[in-house]
Design a protein around this motif. Structure first.
Motif, mmCIF file in Angstrom:
data_model
loop_
_atom_site.group_PDB
_atom_site.id
_atom_site.type_symbol
_atom_site.label_atom_id
_atom_site.label_comp_id
_atom_site.label_asym_id
_atom_site.label_seq_id
_atom_site.Cartn_x
_atom_site.Cartn_y
_atom_site.Cartn_z
ATOM 1 N N ILE A 293 0.896 -1.181 -0.180
ATOM 2 C CA ILE A 293 -0.006 -0.031 -0.059
ATOM 3 C C ILE A 293 0.825 1.360 0.102
ATOM 4 N N ILE A 297 1.302 4.163 -2.725
ATOM 5 C CA ILE A 297 0.912 5.744 -2.688
ATOM 6 C C ILE A 297 2.077 6.467 -2.933
ATOM 7 N N LEU B 84 -7.350 7.415 3.887
ATOM 8 C CA LEU B 84 -5.832 6.862 4.144
ATOM 9 C C LEU B 84 -5.323 6.200 2.735
ATOM 10 N N CYS B 85 -6.294 5.612 2.184
ATOM 11 C CA CYS B 85 -5.602 4.915 1.008
ATOM 12 C C CYS B 85 -5.993 5.297 -0.288
ATOM 13 N N PRO B 88 -5.485 9.282 -1.578
ATOM 14 C CA PRO B 88 -4.023 9.776 -2.016
ATOM 15 C C PRO B 88 -3.694 9.400 -3.473
ATOM 16 N N ILE B 89 -4.336 8.244 -3.906
ATOM 17 C CA ILE B 89 -3.903 7.771 -5.248
ATOM 18 C C ILE B 89 -5.141 7.933 -6.676
#
Lengths: 316, 303
Positions: A293, A297, B84-85, B88-89
């Protein structure tokens, strides 16, 4: 500048090959170490093969299908025709490539995650077919398989290691040459922009199928090598995690590069073995998941891009 | 063919279909608003099932009353995952989303195995001995309750999406993100809300799964989730009615096809079981649908 970098990469590659050749001389014939390294080599081939398909923009979630098909084909041919595993491994790869083209035919027109779903589904279907054909495959119990090097030969594990290393080097060189050839360029063009690639006169379906065939071929070879190392095969070779490991290795190392899957496999195998030696099995996988993960990112180009990233930081 | 058996299998399929529908609608909502696929959606189902198991084992209150607690917990977890995951992408490419979900699957599955061991667990609902007769068939009361609860949730969800301001805002954000944001809709809040709602629906599915006496183990989430994906591809990205129809069809097909195949080969005097093929039916349907229409049956505008 660019050729400088190319030179450095070539040197790093040759240096790691020398290290790989010397390991048994330095550590002696350590059965545990060589077994870990053999499996690592298998997964280097497997991850590089998966990465080649990803190069064309096709992220498969079911590569275990080819891994298992290669394994079963080689095992069954070796058993029924009595051929040497080194010959049947090739047959395993070729049959996996054939199935790869068939599966690819349904996938070439699909978008990223549709393709992910379909390949995942094919792995489950192939798994079911294998367990249901129990007269041929031994069903859930699996079948014993000829070892690559007979156990009766003294220090067989050493020979096995060097044979695996040779096959891995040959596979990586072939994959490298493919990515640097017109085929590789075409695949990258398709990944970047399918429509533009088409306008440039690239036959998209042909190249995508070719990527499927080559990727499935090497995956089948990797699967066959693994089972001829273990000496048996069960439907576990189709496990979901067998499909996911090459993805984890390739991403953590660096997608779409030659060094990425190799570096990723080496680093993660090393981390995994260290954690396992402390008895941290589930913790280890949780950690690997977290690393994946974080890499997606913060380091989308993987560990191979780490030196450049650090350099850029230091300059600032 | 025996009509009673046929109807019974149909009812079983309806029950299985409810779980797929709840998962599929949550996924569809998240996809609609964020254009993101969370392959780790099944792990939310698994965690909700565990939450139900533990709360029930320690408190022994009526399991249906546990659902709201689990829902709150999972909504919170959903928001965390989004913040959180996935945030950001966002917009960095489809493959990244798939890879990130893989990481989440590994983390959740093995965290669960670490905390609660890899053993399968199940609970006995206080109603597990009771059956109700509907026409010629007899079904466990819990199955009937699950079908009814799912349909109530679907109606509430439909009203929420069509009639409330927030529901309209979410639909606007999924139709055109830029335009919605120009109209003063906080699209990032809609992202968060879609994840919270999606996780809520997965939580309900997980709780109901547990209450109906199914097993839970750390790895049970992947297959239902992947089938829920098949459902939304078959039913069309972003289409709620499509997901309901496809979910029910899949639930019924999975149960009835092996039965029909068995009866079919029995005509030729062959005795053969096809239950092993149950998990593959979703993918056969999926592959056939995608070969005919690479964008899914209703998926004209999707992507």
């Amino acid at each position: 500048m660019k050729s400088d970098r190319q030179n450095i990469k070539t040197w790093i590659g040759l240096l790691s090959l020398v290290v790989a050749l010397l390991i048994p001389l330095i550590f002696g014939i350590n059965h545990y170490l060589l077994t870990v390294l053999i499996i690592m080599l298998v997964f280097i081939i497997y991850s590089s093969a998966w990465n080649l398909l990803a190069l064309s923009g096709q992220g498969s979630l079911g590569h275990a299908a080819f891994f298992g098909i290669g394994g079963y084909t080689s095992a069954i041919i070796a058993r029924s025709l009595g051929l040497h595993p080194l010959v049947t491994i090739l047959a395993g790869g070729l049959f996996a490539a054939f199935i790869g083209v068939l599966i690819g035919l349904t996938c070439v027109r699909l978008r990223e995650w549709f393709l992910g779903m379909v390949t995942f589904g094919f792995a489950i279907i192939v798994h079911t077919i294998t367990t249901e054909l129990s007269w041929l495959t031994g069903g859930w119990d699996g079948i014993p398989v000829k070892k690559l090097i007979p156990v009766t030969i003294p220090n067989y594990i050493l020979y096995e290691y060097y044979v695996m290393l040779l096959i891995t080097v040959v596979a990586i060189v072939i994959i490298y040459l493919i990515t640097k050839s017109r085929v590789g360029l075409a695949l990258e063009a398709i990944r970047e922009n399918e429509l533009e690639a088409k306008l440039m006169g690239i036959n998209i379906i042909k190249y995508k199928l070719l990527a499927f065939a080559i990727s499935a071929f090497f995956t089948g070879i990797a699967g066959a090598l693994e089972i001829h190392h273990f000496g048996y095969i069960t439907p576990e070779v189709y496990g979901i995690d067998i499909s996911f490991w090459p993805i984890i290795y390739s991403i953590s190392g660096g997608l779409f590069t030659i060094g990425g899957p190799i570096l990723g496999t080496v680093v993660i195998t090393f981390v995994w073995e260290v954690l396992r030696s402390f008895g941290l099995v589930y913790e280890g996988v949780v950690l690997i998941g977290l690393v994946l993960i974080l890499i997606v990112i913060f380091l989308p180009k993987g560990l191979v891009s780490l030196p450049e990233k650090i350099k850029a930081r230091l300059r600032l | 063919m025996d009509t009673g058996v046929f109807l019974l299998i149909l009812a079983w399929g309806l029950y299985a279909g409810c779980i797929y529908i709840l998962l599929a609608i949550g996924l569809n909502l998240i996809f609609g608003v964020m254009k993101v696929v969370n392959f780790a959606h099944g792990e939310l189902l698994m965690i909700a099932a565990y939450a139900t198991f533990w709360v029930y084992t320690y408190s022994e209150i009526n399991p249906y009353l546990i659902i709201p607690v689990v829902v709150l917990l999972m909504a919170f977890l959903g928001v965390l995952i989004e913040r959180l995951c996935f945030r950001p992408i966002l917009g960095t490419g489809k493959l990244n989303e798939i890879f990130l979900s893989l990481g989440l699957i590994y983390v959740f599955q093995n965290l669960a195995a670490l905390l609660w061991s890899a053993d399968s667990r199940s609970i006995h609902s206080p109603y597990s001995g009771i059956s109700v007769s509907i026409g010629s068939i007899t079904l466990p009361l819990d199955y009937v309750a699950i079908i009814v609860i799912t349909f109530i949730i679907l109606i509430v969800f439909h009203v929420f999406m069509k009639r409330t301001t927030v529901g309209r805002a979410m639909r606007a954000a999924s139709q055109n993100r830029e335009a919605a944001s120009l109209m003063g809709i906080n699209v990032e809040r809609m992202d968060m809300l879609s994840f919270a709602l999606g996780s809520t629906l997965a939580a309900v599915a997980g709780s109901l799964w547990m209450i109906s006496g199914q097993m839970v183990n750390p790895y049970m989430g992947s297959i239902p989730a992947i089938k829920a994906f098949a459902v939304i591809i078959i039913g069309g990205l972003g289409s709620i009615p499509g997901a309901i129809v496809a979910g029910l069809t899949l639930g019924i097909a999975e149960n009835i096809v092996p039965f029909l195949m068995q009866s079919f080969v029995a005509v030729f005097g062959v005795e053969m079981s096809f239950t092993a093929w149950k998990d593959t039916i979703a993918f056969f349907i999926l592959i056939i649908v995608l070969v005919i229409r690479p964008t899914g049956i209703f998926g004209e505008k999707g992507e």
